[in-house]
Design a protein around this motif. Structure first.
Motif, mmCIF file in Angstrom:
data_model
loop_
_atom_site.group_PDB
_atom_site.id
_atom_site.type_symbol
_atom_site.label_atom_id
_atom_site.label_comp_id
_atom_site.label_asym_id
_atom_site.label_seq_id
_atom_site.Cartn_x
_atom_site.Cartn_y
_atom_site.Cartn_z
ATOM 1 N N ASN A 233 0.847 -1.044 -0.028
ATOM 2 C CA ASN A 233 -0.082 -0.038 0.131
ATOM 3 C C ASN A 233 0.917 1.263 -0.139
ATOM 4 O OD1 ASN A 233 -2.199 -1.432 0.248
ATOM 5 N ND2 ASN A 233 -2.854 -1.089 2.034
ATOM 6 N N ARG A 234 0.296 2.259 -0.499
ATOM 7 C CA ARG A 234 0.888 3.677 -0.533
ATOM 8 C C ARG A 234 2.235 3.439 -1.563
ATOM 9 N NH1 ARG A 234 -1.544 3.223 4.197
ATOM 10 N NH2 ARG A 234 0.004 2.255 5.275
ATOM 11 N N ALA A 235 2.241 2.750 -2.467
ATOM 12 C CA ALA A 235 3.354 2.467 -3.215
ATOM 13 C C ALA A 235 3.759 3.921 -4.193
ATOM 14 C CB ALA A 235 3.494 1.528 -4.190
ATOM 15 N N CYS A 236 2.710 4.668 -4.270
ATOM 16 C CA CYS A 236 2.974 6.047 -5.136
ATOM 17 C C CYS A 236 2.976 7.137 -4.246
ATOM 18 C CB CYS A 236 1.618 6.118 -5.877
ATOM 19 S SG CYS A 236 1.658 4.898 -7.632
ATOM 20 N N GLU A 237 3.092 7.090 -2.878
ATOM 21 C CA GLU A 237 2.856 8.246 -2.002
ATOM 22 C C GLU A 237 4.470 8.719 -1.687
ATOM 23 O OE1 GLU A 237 0.519 7.698 1.516
ATOM 24 O OE2 GLU A 237 -1.017 7.124 0.565
ATOM 25 N N ASP A 238 4.557 9.837 -1.318
ATOM 26 C CA ASP A 238 5.941 10.568 -1.057
ATOM 27 C C ASP A 238 6.027 10.102 0.366
ATOM 28 O OD1 ASP A 238 8.147 12.174 -0.664
ATOM 29 O OD2 ASP A 238 7.147 13.971 -0.835
ATOM 30 N N GLN A 259 3.303 2.508 10.610
ATOM 31 C CA GLN A 259 3.421 3.115 9.040
ATOM 32 C C GLN A 259 4.340 2.370 8.195
ATOM 33 O OE1 GLN A 259 0.823 4.399 7.786
ATOM 34 N NE2 GLN A 259 -0.248 5.132 9.541
ATOM 35 N N VAL A 260 5.225 1.536 8.929
ATOM 36 C CA VAL A 260 6.453 0.962 8.136
ATOM 37 C C VAL A 260 6.323 -0.438 7.647
ATOM 38 C CG1 VAL A 260 8.740 0.652 8.335
ATOM 39 C CG2 VAL A 260 7.887 2.422 9.637
ATOM 40 N N ALA A 261 6.336 -0.535 6.293
ATOM 41 C CA ALA A 261 6.651 -1.947 5.857
ATOM 42 C C ALA A 261 8.090 -2.421 5.659
ATOM 43 C CB ALA A 261 5.877 -2.257 4.319
ATOM 44 N N VAL A 262 8.335 -3.766 5.570
ATOM 45 C CA VAL A 262 9.632 -4.181 5.429
ATOM 46 C C VAL A 262 9.556 -4.947 4.049
ATOM 47 C CG1 VAL A 262 11.485 -5.867 6.151
ATOM 48 C CG2 VAL A 262 9.952 -4.598 7.893
ATOM 49 N N ILE A 263 10.593 -4.526 3.185
ATOM 50 C CA ILE A 263 10.958 -5.207 1.942
ATOM 51 C C ILE A 263 12.099 -5.825 1.922
ATOM 52 C CG2 ILE A 263 11.095 -4.750 -0.616
ATOM 53 C CD1 ILE A 263 9.315 -2.624 -0.188
ATOM 54 N N SER A 264 12.333 -7.221 1.929
ATOM 55 C CA SER A 264 13.728 -7.759 2.271
ATOM 56 C C SER A 264 13.902 -9.033 1.279
ATOM 57 C CB SER A 264 13.647 -8.159 3.698
ATOM 58 O OG SER A 264 12.762 -9.001 4.033
ATOM 59 N N ARG A 265 14.703 -9.724 1.638
ATOM 60 C CA ARG A 265 15.015 -11.142 0.775
ATOM 61 C C ARG A 265 15.779 -11.724 1.894
ATOM 62 N NH1 ARG A 265 19.324 -9.424 -3.971
ATOM 63 N NH2 ARG A 265 20.729 -8.170 -2.663
ATOM 64 N N THR A 266 16.218 -13.201 1.651
ATOM 65 C CA THR A 266 17.082 -13.942 2.320
ATOM 66 C C THR A 266 18.418 -13.879 1.875
ATOM 67 O OG1 THR A 266 16.702 -15.826 1.149
ATOM 68 C CG2 THR A 266 15.163 -15.462 3.109
ATOM 69 N N GLN A 276 6.749 -7.776 5.767
ATOM 70 C CA GLN A 276 6.147 -7.399 6.904
ATOM 71 C C GLN A 276 5.200 -6.427 6.287
ATOM 72 O OE1 GLN A 276 7.661 -6.744 10.507
ATOM 73 N NE2 GLN A 276 9.018 -8.706 10.669
ATOM 74 N N VAL A 277 4.142 -6.540 6.193
ATOM 75 C CA VAL A 277 3.276 -5.403 5.929
ATOM 76 C C VAL A 277 3.187 -4.258 7.031
ATOM 77 C CG1 VAL A 277 1.682 -6.739 4.735
ATOM 78 C CG2 VAL A 277 1.059 -6.508 7.101
ATOM 79 N N ALA A 278 2.676 -3.182 6.561
ATOM 80 C CA ALA A 278 2.737 -2.136 7.770
ATOM 81 C C ALA A 278 1.805 -2.400 8.427
ATOM 82 C CB ALA A 278 2.470 -0.698 7.006
#
Length: 515
Positions: A233-238, A259-266, A276-278
């Protein structure tokens, strides 16, 4: 249910609210913090501060006149600061801020700079990439176009990556190299990571063709990148997008734990994913959008909770389970009766070490606090501002007949002395004491003495040299938006001053500035 004041409220089921006790069910273990947040550098004025691999502290900052970037190291064993080192100085170059990353003792820095002057409200166009293996010798390289995102650094510290307007620059093993990269649809901020083998992943938000998504481009050298698309969510927000290490990034509004999501890889061979979703987007959250709208609170090593109230009377809280990424049932943690409450000021420059949520009700404020997200206390704080320790670990809550200090190690400690003067201010002295700046004698409420809490109330420490203005002192307001924390003391027509209560060599004193 009767009004709950200064008692424990058990949060175990949506309907169970008990006064002065807790539900018999055992509390679940405290959920882990968002991965990597604790490892991010700490903000200081015009710079950042972080811990190196050997435990030493490193501070990198832009000078007050913007003409130099400096670094200074504090020895972990002795606590002594070394002399500052000039990291960057060039003719006509003005730098206003820095972003820093470290690994294995090496340091990568992006200095945000412009030629002939620096403006806080404009994107810098002469930023510089900096790298050092030992924090003593530094090398610099000018970035192209608008460049203000933080660098990435490899786990072994031998390589770094610096985003710039049309791609990125890498360092390693011994030189800087510019790489062009097409990023169609890029909006707002980006971040980049780099591995020990020079594999770079460039992540950015894209709104191309009205499709909001996070795009990840991964490659080594100048090979054609492997492309991925993610849809948080909010991928287009500043919003903020920062890297933690070679395999972890954070996406969202970092000061707000919900309001913090985690984008990661192993590892380098694995795809990136939203791991992890926000919490604000997780299932089970009862969202309140008016009056006491939903706000999120967390403390290091402690729970993440959501607090809100649709009408401002019965205030409810929910506990987040990071393992399942779901919210538990809500329960009432404070009942204001017929009174309608609104949010008080909950913003601090640095994250608090405890949960302390201030709600402003008629005639007084209430501070809601918990150590585990289950047992709650509601502290009647009156109208005086909270006091926060310089390291943000302790919070002092002034009440009319008694006061409290909130800490992670001891929870809530009650102090027998109250705070009554209009311009009195209170700051914590560790987990079980406090220092009070208050008026003494006929000074129309203007604070003139420092007192310390003890078993039966307050004892005088010293008289201050603070001025007594014409007319009565009207109020004191906390300014926790920036460090160092301070209070604004004012009388009629806003005449007054700002004041800090500080401890130097075990002695308490005040520092004043006119405003």
């Amino acid at each position: 249910m009767s009004r709950i004041t200064g008692v424990i409220v058990a949060l175990a089921t949506a309907a169970a609210v008990l006064t002065g006790s807790t539900v018999g069910a055992a509390a679940p273990p405290a959920p882990e913090d968002v991965p990597g947040v604790a490892d991010l550098p700490r903000q200081v004025e015009r710079g950042e501060e972080l811990t190196l691999a050997d435990g030493d502290l490193l501070r990198v900052w832009a000078s007050e006149n913007y003409r130099t970037v400096r670094a200074r190291r504090r020895d972990a064993a002795t606590g002594a600061w070394a002399d500052p080192v000039v990291v960057l100085r060039k003719k006509r170059l003005f730098c206003g801020n820095v972003d820093v990353r470290t690994a294995n003792g090496a340091v990568a820095v992006v200095a945000q700079c412009d030629y002939n002057g620096y403006a806080e409200d404009q994107a810098p166009t002469a930023s510089h990439a900096l790298w050092s293996a030992d924090t003593v010798s530094w090398t610099a390289y000018e970035l192209e176009g608008e460049a203000y995102d933080e660098p990435g650094i490899s786990p072994d510290g031998s390589r770094a990556v610096y985003p710039e307007s049309e791609g990125y620059v890498t360092f390693g093993p011994d030189e800087f190299t510019r790489h062009r990269l097409e990023t169609p649809g890029q909006e707002y901020t980006a971040t980049a990571t780099i591995t020990d083998e020079s594999q770079v992943s460039y992540l950015y938000g894209s709104g191309l063709a009205r499709r909001c998504r996070i795009v990840v481009l991964t490659r080594t050298g100048d090979a054609a990148p492997v492309r991925q698309e993610l849809t948080p969510n909010r991928a287009c927000e500043d919003t903020s997008f920062v890297n933690v290490d070679a395999h972890t990034t954070l996406f969202g509004y970092l000061p707000d734990p919900g309001q913090v999501a985690v984008i990661s890889r192993t590892d380098a061979g694995s795809p990136w994913a939203v791991t992890q979703v926000a919490p604000a987007d997780a299932p089970g959250l009862d969202v309140v959008e008016r009056d006491l709208h939903t706000q999120f609170f967390a403390a290091p090593g402690g729970p993440l909770v959501a607090i809100g109230s649709a009408r401002g009377h019965r205030i409810r809280a929910q506990l987040y389970d990071r393992a399942t990424q779901t919210w538990g049932p809500s329960a009432v943690v404070h009942d204001a009766g017929r009174a309608r409450c609104s949010w008080g000021d909950t913003t601090t420059a640095d994250p608090l070490g405890v949960i302390a949520a201030t709600v402003r009700c008629p005639r007084r404020s209430v501070v809601l606090t918990t150590r585990d997200g289950i047992a709650w206390q509601a502290l009647r704080a009156g109208r005086h501002p909270l006091g926060v320790s310089p390291d943000s670990q302790y919070v002092a809550v002034p009440g009319r007949s008694r006061s409290w200090v909130i800490s992670a190690e001891r929870g809530v400690v009650t102090l027998p002395g109250g705070v009554t003067g209009r311009c009195d201010v209170l700051v914590p002295d560790g987990p079980d004491g406090a220092v009070l700046l208050t008026a003494a004698g006929r000074h129309r409420g203007w604070p003139t003495v420092l007192q310390h809490s003890y078993a039966d109330g307050w004892s005088r420490l010293s008289r201050t040299n603070l001025p007594v203005k014409k007319g009565p002192c009207r109020r004191a307001q906390a300014d926790h938006w920036s460090q160092p924390y301070r209070f604004r003391v004012s009388g009629e027509r806003f005449r007054g001053y700002t004041v800090r209560i500080v401890q130097r060599d075990d002695e308490w004193a005040v520092r004043r500035a006119v405003w």
